[in-house]
Design a protein around this motif. Structure first.
Motif, PDB file in Angstrom:
ATOM      1  N   GLY A  28       0.849  -1.118   0.025  1.00 10.34           N
ATOM      2  CA  GLY A  28      -0.037  -0.159   0.029  1.00 10.34           C
ATOM      3  C   GLY A  28       0.954   1.408  -0.065  1.00 10.34           C
TER       4      GLY A  28
ATOM      5  N   ARG B 130     -10.997   0.735   9.889  1.00 14.87           N
ATOM      6  CA  ARG B 130     -10.164  -0.306   9.441  1.00 14.87           C
ATOM      7  C   ARG B 130      -9.703  -0.048   8.409  1.00 14.87           C
ATOM      8  NH1 ARG B 130     -11.277  -6.476  10.460  1.00 14.87           N
ATOM      9  NH2 ARG B 130     -10.763  -5.722  12.412  1.00 14.87           N
ATOM     10  N   LEU B 131      -8.353   0.298   8.243  1.00 14.79           N
ATOM     11  CA  LEU B 131      -7.394   0.331   7.155  1.00 14.79           C
ATOM     12  C   LEU B 131      -6.709  -0.879   6.778  1.00 14.79           C
ATOM     13  CD1 LEU B 131      -5.718   3.795   7.445  1.00 14.79           C
ATOM     14  CD2 LEU B 131      -7.832   3.296   6.057  1.00 14.79           C
ATOM     15  N   LYS B 132      -6.963  -1.524   5.577  1.00 10.22           N
ATOM     16  CA  LYS B 132      -6.025  -2.528   5.033  1.00 10.22           C
ATOM     17  C   LYS B 132      -4.990  -2.270   3.944  1.00 10.22           C
ATOM     18  CE  LYS B 132     -10.290  -4.316   3.998  1.00 10.22           C
ATOM     19  NZ  LYS B 132     -11.373  -5.175   3.918  1.00 10.22           N
ATOM     20  N   ASN B 133      -4.199  -3.292   3.706  1.00  5.86           N
ATOM     21  CA  ASN B 133      -2.976  -3.052   2.917  1.00  5.86           C
ATOM     22  C   ASN B 133      -2.033  -1.852   3.390  1.00  5.86           C
ATOM     23  OD1 ASN B 133      -1.599  -3.776   0.807  1.00  5.86           O
ATOM     24  ND2 ASN B 133      -2.727  -2.255  -0.618  1.00  5.86           N
TER      25      ASN B 133
ATOM     26  N   ASP C 112      -1.034  -6.167   8.110  1.00  4.69           N
ATOM     27  CA  ASP C 112      -1.194  -4.907   7.369  1.00  4.69           C
ATOM     28  C   ASP C 112      -2.349  -4.251   7.435  1.00  4.69           C
ATOM     29  OD1 ASP C 112      -2.809  -6.634   6.171  1.00  4.69           O
ATOM     30  OD2 ASP C 112      -1.906  -6.238   3.927  1.00  4.69           O
ATOM     31  N   VAL C 113      -3.004  -4.579   8.709  1.00  2.00           N
ATOM     32  CA  VAL C 113      -4.445  -4.028   9.100  1.00  2.00           C
ATOM     33  C   VAL C 113      -4.249  -3.140  10.180  1.00  2.00           C
ATOM     34  CG1 VAL C 113      -6.981  -4.583   9.446  1.00  2.00           C
ATOM     35  CG2 VAL C 113      -5.777  -5.866   7.887  1.00  2.00           C
TER      36      VAL C 113
ATOM     37  N   ASP D 152      -7.148   8.907  -3.350  1.00  2.00           N
ATOM     38  CA  ASP D 152      -7.553   7.645  -2.391  1.00  2.00           C
ATOM     39  C   ASP D 152      -8.178   8.125  -1.218  1.00  2.00           C
ATOM     40  OD1 ASP D 152      -7.286   4.975  -2.283  1.00  2.00           O
ATOM     41  OD2 ASP D 152      -5.790   5.102  -0.663  1.00  2.00           O
TER      42      ASP D 152
ATOM     43  N   ASP E 273     -14.453  -0.029   6.309  1.00  2.00           N
ATOM     44  CA  ASP E 273     -13.240  -0.731   6.140  1.00  2.00           C
ATOM     45  C   ASP E 273     -12.710  -0.179   4.710  1.00  2.00           C
ATOM     46  OD1 ASP E 273     -13.699  -2.642   8.044  1.00  2.00           O
ATOM     47  OD2 ASP E 273     -13.482  -4.371   6.738  1.00  2.00           O
ATOM     48  N   TYR E 274     -11.401  -0.072   4.743  1.00  2.00           N
ATOM     49  CA  TYR E 274     -10.634   0.693   3.363  1.00  2.00           C
ATOM     50  C   TYR E 274      -9.408   0.071   3.190  1.00  2.00           C
ATOM     51  CZ  TYR E 274     -10.041   4.163  -0.360  1.00  2.00           C
ATOM     52  OH  TYR E 274      -9.711   4.652  -1.276  1.00  2.00           O
ATOM     53  N   ASP E 275      -9.297  -0.250   1.680  1.00  2.00           N
ATOM     54  CA  ASP E 275      -7.926  -0.736   1.493  1.00  2.00           C
ATOM     55  C   ASP E 275      -6.962   0.439   0.618  1.00  2.00           C
ATOM     56  OD1 ASP E 275      -7.531  -3.609   1.132  1.00  2.00           O
ATOM     57  OD2 ASP E 275      -9.741  -3.570   0.270  1.00  2.00           O
TER      58      ASP E 275
END
Ligand code: UD1
Length: 421
Positions: A18, A38-41, A67-68, A194, A226-228
């Motif tokens: 990310g 929640r942030l992913k990647n 990575d979360v 983003d 929840d977001y990548d």
């Protein structure tokens, strides 16, 4: 330090993480939301850890698993960010926007970051003032407050320059302002898009991100998501350049090829083949004969300043002359002296470097002068005869997740000798 034995061919595939610059600003953006995001990647970087520490110092609860990252900003205990931490990292200053919009007051030390120029924050400050904040700067701390018991007020803001950080600060501030804000001459970088997508997922009303005019209609509150995080175009570009400089074939994913259009165009002009086998991957193949090209860094969609130094490493071994002009930051050619130690033929006048290609670099002891220079020198080491010793890895740790492991997986002869230098 890193020890790099050059001239080993690379091959294989790299997984891109990310984006650092997106992850950091999304973490700040989570302050807008009195809920859990929640942030992913999220890449494993020293800057991400520092940003977590700064949010935690404000009272935000952070939980990380791989990575979360879960960011629970329901309670903000203080609106004064810790001096030492913010002064070390520029991106943390961008939290002034969400903090002010959410709490009506924010105290943010003037930021640090790479030593690549003055990097003032006047555009952030003037924009917040246009949104109705009273701002003073005392003893290195920016004090911003919305007078009375009111909210920020939507307004038309014309940025003198399409600053990434100022666009992000003001976009975040405007999401919770009263009424409509229009940001003219806004930055169009993918990380701005983003952030807009993240804020929209939380319920913000934002249109036009990715163009030079962004329209934001303020809302009363935002909800958790929840977001990548978007893939890192700068990490991806660095590995494309590693493949090119090692005259090898390297593929990478996930990546948004369009985000690297300016870099891909220049790689092709140099003589490399760059193909996109799938919509989210890229592959580079270097030709035997590479020729110099001219580059001018610009705001997106122009050639990114963050890839100027790694691209210069490639140009040092391209036939003929190249001219590199750095227009975004006034002091971002410090890597030149280090490349010269490796045998590069470069002359600098002001913000312009003229490079005469040499057939071969030679390994040498060099020092990373800033984050992107660290990657530039490491990939120069891949092309050099002999051994390059790269010192001062704190810069690399700020912005590249497992750089050495990823390079080793491609077959590079690169090892880290001590963890802390
Ligand atoms: C962001 C990126 C950085 C990248 C840069 C340009 C993050 C954390 N960092 O930095 O990696 O190199 O974009 O793509 O996202 N300026 C002013 N006044 C201001 C703000 C900026 O004069 O208030 C100037 C700066 O000094 C610089 C230029 O504008 O010369 C560009 O800076 P900006 O786009 O703001 O970069 P950052 O957001 O700091």
């Amino acid at each position: 330090m890193l020890e790099i034995v050059g001239r080993s061919p690379l091959s294989g595939h790299v997984k891109i993480g990310g984006a650092k610059n997106a992850a950091l600003v999304l973490m700040a953006g989570a302050l807008l939301c009195s809920d859990v995001c929640r942030l992913k990647n999220v890449p494993a970087l020293a800057d991400v850890t520092k940003m977590s520490d700064i949010l935690a110092a404000l009272g935000v609860r952070i939980q990380q698993a791989g990575d979360v990252i879960d960011i629970d900003a329901r309670d903000i205990n203080t609106t004064r960010a810790p001096y030492e931490m913010v002064s070390q990292m520029r991106a943390s200053f961008f939290a002034i926007g969400p903090l002010l919009a959410r709490c009506g007051v924010a105290e943010m030390p003037l930021p640090g970051g790479c030593a690549i120029g003055a990097r003032p924050v006047d555009l952030h400050v003037r924009g917040l003032q246009t949104l109705g904040a009273e701002v003073t700067i005392e003893s290195g701390v920016v004090h911003a407050a919305v007078p009375g018991n009111r909210r920020l007020q939507g307004a038309a803001i014309h940025l003198d320059y399409p600053s990434v950080g100022a666009t992000e600060t003001l976009m975040m501030a405007a999401t919770l302002a009263e009424g409509e804000t229009t940001l003219h001459n806004a930055a169009q970088e993918p990380e701005v898009v983003d952030l807009a997508n993240f804020c929209r997922a939380m319920g913000a009303r934002i249109e036009g991100a990715g163009t030079n005019t962004i329209r934001i209609v303020g809302v009363d509150r935002l909800h958790g998501v929840d977001y990548d995080v978007v893939p890192d175009r700068i990490e991806a570009g660095t590995f494309l350049l590693a493949g090119a400089i090692a005259r090898s074939e390297v593929s990478l994913s996930p990546v948004v090829p369009e985000h690297l259009a300016a870099v891909i165009a220049k790689l092709r002009e140099v003589g490399c083949t760059v193909v996109s086998d799938t919509p989210n991957s890229l592959r580079v193949l270097a030709a035997d004969r590479l020729t110099g090209v001219d580059i001018q860094t610009q705001p997106y969609p122009g050639f990114p300043t963050d890839l100027q130094s790694p691209f210069m490493s490639l140009l040092t071994i391209c036939e003929g002359s190249s001219v590199v002009e750095e227009t975004v930051f006034e002091n971002r050619l410090q890597h030149v002296a280090e490349l010269q130690r490796m045998g590069a033929n470069i002359r600098v006048k002001g913000n312009v470097a003229v490079i005469e290609g040499v057939p071969m670099l030679s390994g040498a002891p060099v020092e990373a002068t800033d984050l992107r220079a660290s990657a530039a020198l490491a990939i120069a080491g891949l092309a050099a005869n002999g051994t390059t010793i790269l010192q001062n890895l704190k810069h690399m740790d700020r912005g590249y997740d497992n750089f050495v492991g990823k390079m080793q997986a491609l077959g590079a002869k690169i090892v880290r000798k001590q963890l802390d230098s």
